[in-house]
Structures are given as C-alpha cells and as structure tokens.
Design a protein around this motif. Structure first.
Motif, PDB file in Angstrom:
ATOM      1  N   ILE A 131      12.392   3.356 -13.227  1.00  0.00           N
ATOM      2  CA  ILE A 131      11.446   2.846 -12.217  1.00  0.00           C
ATOM      3  C   ILE A 131      10.367   1.998 -12.876  1.00  0.00           C
ATOM      4  CG2 ILE A 131       9.855   3.505 -10.355  1.00  0.00           C
ATOM      5  CD1 ILE A 131      11.458   6.380 -10.844  1.00  0.00           C
ATOM      6  N   TYR A 133       6.610   0.284 -11.666  1.00  0.00           N
ATOM      7  CA  TYR A 133       5.560   0.079 -10.666  1.00  0.00           C
ATOM      8  C   TYR A 133       4.748  -1.143 -11.095  1.00  0.00           C
ATOM      9  CZ  TYR A 133       0.965   0.656  -8.468  1.00  0.00           C
ATOM     10  OH  TYR A 133      -0.218   0.436  -7.805  1.00  0.00           O
ATOM     11  N   ASN A 135       1.497  -3.446 -10.767  1.00  0.00           N
ATOM     12  CA  ASN A 135       0.115  -3.637 -10.343  1.00  0.00           C
ATOM     13  C   ASN A 135      -0.238  -5.102 -10.564  1.00  0.00           C
ATOM     14  OD1 ASN A 135      -2.492  -3.103  -9.467  1.00  0.00           O
ATOM     15  ND2 ASN A 135      -2.725  -1.285 -10.751  1.00  0.00           N
ATOM     16  N   ASN A 145       3.129  -4.455 -15.339  1.00  0.00           N
ATOM     17  CA  ASN A 145       4.324  -3.669 -15.054  1.00  0.00           C
ATOM     18  C   ASN A 145       4.271  -2.343 -15.811  1.00  0.00           C
ATOM     19  OD1 ASN A 145       6.009  -5.982 -13.682  1.00  0.00           O
ATOM     20  ND2 ASN A 145       5.195  -6.838 -15.573  1.00  0.00           N
ATOM     21  N   VAL A 148       7.523   4.159 -14.708  1.00  0.00           N
ATOM     22  CA  VAL A 148       7.261   5.436 -14.035  1.00  0.00           C
ATOM     23  C   VAL A 148       8.479   6.335 -14.225  1.00  0.00           C
ATOM     24  CG1 VAL A 148       6.799   6.568 -11.827  1.00  0.00           C
ATOM     25  CG2 VAL A 148       5.787   4.325 -12.322  1.00  0.00           C
ATOM     26  N   ILE A 153       7.642  10.138  -9.167  1.00  0.00           N
ATOM     27  CA  ILE A 153       7.701   9.354  -7.933  1.00  0.00           C
ATOM     28  C   ILE A 153       8.336  10.217  -6.842  1.00  0.00           C
ATOM     29  CG2 ILE A 153       9.943   8.283  -8.410  1.00  0.00           C
ATOM     30  CD1 ILE A 153       8.692   5.675  -7.210  1.00  0.00           C
ATOM     31  N   ILE A 171       3.180   8.099  -6.054  1.00  0.00           N
ATOM     32  CA  ILE A 171       3.312   8.009  -7.508  1.00  0.00           C
ATOM     33  C   ILE A 171       2.262   8.911  -8.141  1.00  0.00           C
ATOM     34  CG2 ILE A 171       3.117   6.529  -9.542  1.00  0.00           C
ATOM     35  CD1 ILE A 171       4.211   4.249  -7.901  1.00  0.00           C
ATOM     36  N   TYR A 223      -1.054   8.284  -6.079  1.00  0.00           N
ATOM     37  CA  TYR A 223      -1.127   7.013  -5.366  1.00  0.00           C
ATOM     38  C   TYR A 223      -0.182   7.094  -4.163  1.00  0.00           C
ATOM     39  CZ  TYR A 223      -3.288   4.935  -9.537  1.00  0.00           C
ATOM     40  OH  TYR A 223      -4.115   4.640 -10.587  1.00  0.00           O
ATOM     41  N   TYR A 254       6.934  -3.078  -1.075  1.00  0.00           N
ATOM     42  CA  TYR A 254       6.402  -2.048  -1.968  1.00  0.00           C
ATOM     43  C   TYR A 254       6.458  -2.588  -3.407  1.00  0.00           C
ATOM     44  CZ  TYR A 254       6.680   1.657   1.619  1.00  0.00           C
ATOM     45  OH  TYR A 254       6.500   2.437   2.730  1.00  0.00           O
ATOM     46  N   VAL A 256       7.306  -1.555  -6.086  1.00  0.00           N
ATOM     47  CA  VAL A 256       8.101  -0.592  -6.851  1.00  0.00           C
ATOM     48  C   VAL A 256       9.547  -1.081  -6.876  1.00  0.00           C
ATOM     49  CG1 VAL A 256       8.947   1.782  -6.988  1.00  0.00           C
ATOM     50  CG2 VAL A 256       6.615   1.343  -6.210  1.00  0.00           C
ATOM     51  N   HIS A 258      13.444   0.084  -8.575  1.00  0.00           N
ATOM     52  CA  HIS A 258      14.131   1.131  -9.337  1.00  0.00           C
ATOM     53  C   HIS A 258      15.572   0.716  -9.625  1.00  0.00           C
ATOM     54  CE1 HIS A 258      16.076   3.676  -5.848  1.00  0.00           C
ATOM     55  NE2 HIS A 258      16.208   2.403  -5.636  1.00  0.00           N
TER      56      HIS A 258
END
Length: 597
Positions: A131, A133, A135, A145, A148, A153, A171, A223, A254, A256, A258
C-alpha cells in the motif's frame, strides 16, 4: 483536564470495529508469521532442547526471484490529453503533457519511488497486499508517498478490492507523543487539547514482532477518509481528541493505491506467496532436523569398553594414548575394547527432502528453468531471454497489477496538482538554441484551467532492464548502425520501425526514436547552415554590385543595428537573425517530422 470530558472519538469507534475484524480473521497473527518465515525465523515456539535450529529456507529465494521479475523493467509515467474536441488547445495540451511527464519523472527520482515500489512489491508477495498513501506538500507543490503496512489500513468494505469504491478508509499511525503533538498543532488543533493526546501500549496490531517493543511513550493516531458528493473528506483523531475535524479535500480519488499480489475472491486484501509455502517449509525443516539427529547419533562409530580391565579409561579418548590393562592379557584386544559400526541412513530421506524443495519451487514458478539456469557461453542473449520470458509467463498477472498500481499513483498525483495549484504550477521546460544546439531550462507556468481542460489519461511505459535484456538491446542498436539505418537516407524507415514496436518490446523503442530525432535535428541544422551561407553570399554580391552611396547606406544600417544590440545587452535579435528564424520556420514545415525547440 476534566475527566468528564474524556470520551472516545467517533473515528476511534470505527477503528475498534476494523481492529476486531482483523483479529477475527487473523490478519495480525498471519502478518507476523509470514514475515517470520520469510526472514528465516522458522522454528519459533518449537521445543528443541539443545539441538541446533537447522533449516533450508526456500521461501525467501522464491519471493526474491518473483519480485525481481517484476523489477526487471523500468516504469515511466506518461500523461496524454483526451481533450480531442478543442483543436486549438490540442498543441498546447501536448506541450503541457510533456511538462507533466518531466515533473512526474523528477518526483519519481526525488522521492525514491523505485525503492518504495520494491518495498511495496515485497510486502505484497509476503503478506498479500502492498500500500502507498499519498500526501501533498503544498509549499513545494509535490506529492509525498508513504508506505503503509497491511495491518495499518482498515477498509469500510473488506470484501471489495476496489479502493475507490470503499465507503471509508482508516489509516493507523503509531508515533511518539511529542511528535503527535507537533503534528496536531501543525494541522490546526488548538493548544488547549494537547493534554488529551495520551500515550498507550497498543502494540499488538503492529506489523512485525520487533515493532511491538517500544522505548518511547507512543500514541495511536487514526486518519479517516470517506466520500461525500463526489469528493473525499478527511479527518484525524486519537482515542480521546479530534486533531482535524471533518474537511473537504476537493479530491475525487482516495489518495491510496494498493497492489494485491493475486486476487482473492471476496477479499479486499488479495493472496500472497508465502502463506501456502509454509507447510512445505516446515516439513523440509523437520526432515533436515531428523537427518541431523540421525547423523549425530548413528553416523559415527561408537566405542564399547570393559572398563574393569582398563587402569586408565581416559586414555581411550586421547589420540595416540597408551591403554594400561589391569593384568589382563592383551593378545585379544577386542575382548576389552570394541566398536559399533555407523548405521546407514536410507537415501529415501534425502530424496524426499530434495523433492519437496524442487517440487515446491517448480509449482511456485521459481525452479531452475524459471530462474534462467542456462550457460551464457553456450547460448545467445536472445536465446537466454526467450527461455526466461517463457518461464516468466505466469508472472504476467503480477506485472499487470504493478502497472495498474503505478497508474493509480500517477492519477492521484495529477489530481493533487489540479486541486492545489490555484495559481497554476511552475514546471521546467528544456529549450534548445536553434543556432548553437545548447540546451537550457526555462520555467513555464501551467494554469489550473489548462490542467482541468487536459482531461489527462495515464499510461505506463515499460522498458526491460535485465542483464540479457540490455545485451539484446545493445545488439539491436549495433545491427541498426551496421546496416545504415541511422543514416540520413534510411532514417525514415527506422522511424516507421520504431513506431511499430510495442511499448514493452525487447528492442529499445524509446532509444531508437531518440536516435531518429537526433538524425533529423542534424539534417535541419545542416539545411539551416546551407541556407544562411546562401543568403550571406547573395547579400555580399548585392553589396559588391551596388554603387558607393548604396554601399555606404548598407554599412551605416549594419553599424546602427550592431550598436542597438549592444545597448540592449544582446537580448533583441538582429533583423538578419529574425529573417533566419523565419527561414527556420519554413524549413521546419518542409521537413517530414517536426521537432520542438
């Protein structure tokens, strides 16, 4: 702090719900076991007494091989515009997409995305799911990046592997209380709530056994993201305080992405490589242990001694020592000291163990053939490559999943830029001087409206980079050079050949097209030099054939133009240079392929 004000936050209630589901389905226990078996700690909990924990770890080589197959390629993000209706915007859209491609390449390099992609791939192979996540740093206008772990998650729908269809995503992050307070204040939390950020010892959910031992006062932060009216809402909380209250991010995706190693029906998590190798690994280790014990107890001769007839029994263990008997005759020593010959162990044991290893590797697609156990001196690069590619066919699914994973990240990056670039975004553009060929960079601002009009799509270019891939590419380029395809006369054929190649072809499509551009650029410059020489010749003839007054006027005009250029610092082009630029534009129209300057 008023004890009556301490109430668990709503986000924490959702987190408890997800945590209970993870415990019921064994995600936390499975994670620790999968990583433990991969790393080689394969006798955890076994009572072996004083016996050494011998093992033959074939899980790690299988995982490493399969991950290396995926990363034998270079991945490049390529944005393209789908705005076909606005023909006037089309040329600008192509330029903006080129700038975005350069921006994505720089972010990929600066944020060490090749390293992070390898980590995510390995997480996916070992523990089902990798994964990222994403920001966003609004000050630098760059995505950040973050890897995670699967344990951290929580999906609102654990039965759907489509991230963007999730009702909500949680998260979990674990950090020192001091850092949590700094983060909370940076996100806008008021200082009077600092006392509600309280450390805890909730380490059972941590990924990996080492993470369960902490030396600092740590706290869990959660989060939450969910979609409402087409946009993603975001909030942050600890168990006892809301750090960031619900806010609309403006994103439609999203942030995110994966990578599921393999789809698992009815699960958002997928299925990894390690879980079903563990029983075979345990049996191989047990067989190895039995072999060791058999060798230890039976593979060496053992002494049998009548100690009542020996005065110094300790001499039996001394090399070259003298054994003294208690007056007993020594004519027949075997009546006093004898040996038991070593027992023979059945070859079936070794055969069974090796068969378990070989069959497990073959069924996992990582046997000797798959890993390319071919003598490079007796086969060409292409032959070796053909063997490897044929054996790697079962990995096609994982390669496609990796491409889709990178595409998802690229879409998130672009959406962040569109949402946060209120005043546009500055990007670097390479500019080539038409006369000298010198390359410089200039800053170009892409307006937010232009980014929205792009309607950009994402494509991932794949370039093989394995050892034998490189060898085959070098052979291709060498053959093109020897056959004259890089000459001005045959460059048109080479351009058609390069465009017809697949994006993931062994032949280096990108390098071939770059070579075509260089040859065409050289042709353009030669044509420019010839045209300039012809123009200078015409002007010289015109000067020589003119009367003295006309010659004087021409020299005066030239001197004035030179003086004006010096006063302006050489920034304004001379009239002759303007004419050359017009001529260059005409030549560009005559050339078969346009080259951007």
């Amino acid at each position: 702090m008023d004890i009556r004000e301490i109430v668990e936050t709503p986000i924490w209630g959702l987190y408890e719900k997800g945590r209970n589901y993870h415990r019921q389905t064994g995600i936390y226990v499975d994670t620790d076991r999968n990583y433990r078996m991969y790393n080689g700690n394969q006798w955890e909990g076994a009572k072996l007494g004083g016996v050494e924990q011998v093992q033959k770890n074939f899980i790690k080589p299988i995982v490493k091989y399969k991950c290396s197959v995926i990363h034998d390629n270079l991945y490049a993000i390529n944005y393209s515009s789908l705005n076909f209706e606005n023909h006037q915007f089309r040329r600008a859209a192509e330029r903006y997409c080129d700038l975005l491609n350069g921006y994505a390449a720089r972010i990929w390099e600066q944020d060490k995305m090749d390293f992070k992609l390898r980590r995510v791939t390995k997480d996916s192979a070992i523990n089902d799911e990798g994964i990222i996540y994403v920001n966003f740093d609004e000050e630098k206008m760059t995505p950040v990046n973050e890897i995670v772990k699967k344990n951290d998650i929580y999906y609102g729908n654990e039965n759907d592997d489509d991230i963007q269809a999730q009702p909500y995503i949680l998260i979990r992050k674990r950090m020192p209380v001091v850092n949590a307070i700094e983060l909370a204040l940076s996100l806008g939390m008021s200082e009077d709530k600092i006392d509600f950020i309280i450390g805890d010892t909730d380490t059972f959910e941590e990924s990996g056994e080492a993470a369960k031992e902490e030396i600092d006062n740590m706290v869990t932060i959660v989060y939450k993201m969910y979609k409402q009216d087409g946009t993603v809402h975001f909030s942050v909380a600890t168990r006892w305080v809301e750090v960031v209250e619900d806010q609309d991010t403006g994103l439609s995706l999203y942030p995110v992405a994966h990578f599921n190693w393999e789809e698992k029906e009815g699960s958002a998590r997928g299925e990894g490589e390690v879980r079903f190798l563990i029983p075979n690994q345990i049996e191989v280790n047990r067989t190895e242990m039995r072999r060791v014990l058999t060798v230890k107890h039976q593979a060496y001769p053992m002494k049998v001694v009548d100690t009542s007839k020996i005065a110094n029994p300790d001499a039996l263990d001394t090399v070259g020592g003298t054994i003294r008997t208690n007056g007993a005759p020594v004519d027949d020593v075997h009546k006093i000291v004898g040996t038991i010959p070593p027992a023979q162990m059945s070859a079936d044991v070794v055969q069974l163990q090796q068969e378990l290893i070989d069959v497990t590797r073959d069924l996992a697609g990582a046997g000797d053939t798959a890993t390319g156990q071919v003598d490079p001196e007796s086969a060409s690069g292409r032959a070796i490559l053909a063997v490897q590619q044929a054996s790697q066919a079962p990995m096609t699914e994982q390669k496609e999943s990796c491409k889709n994973f990178i595409e998802d990240i690229a879409r998130i990056w672009l959406e962040y830029i569109i949402v946060y670039a209120k005043d546009g975004i500055n990007m670097e553009e390479k500019v080539t001087d038409p006369n000298t060929g010198e390359e410089t960079y200039q800053v170009v601002n892409i307006p937010r409206t232009a980014l929205q009009q792009l309607q950009a799509a994402v494509k991932i270019d794949v370039t093989p980079k394995g050892v034998y891939d490189k060898f085959a590419q070098e052979q291709t380029i060498e053959n093109l050079l020897l056959n004259g395809f890089l000459s001005a006369q045959r460059v048109g054929e080479l351009k058609v050949y390069g465009e017809l190649l697949d994006d993931d072809s062994v032949a280096p499509k990108t390098k071939i097209l770059e070579g075509v551009d260089k040859v065409l650029e050289q042709q353009r410059r030669i044509a420019m030099i010839d045209a300039q020489a012809q123009m200078m010749k015409q002007r010289a003839n015109q000067f020589l054939m003119g009367d003295p007054d006309e010659q004087s006027s021409m020299m005066s005009d030239a001197a004035m133009q030179l003086q004006m250029q010096q006063m302006q610092g050489g920034e304004q082009p001379l009239p002759e240079e303007e004419e050359y630029q017009d001529m260059e534009a005409e030549l560009d129209e005559e050339l078969p392929v346009e080259t951007e300057e």
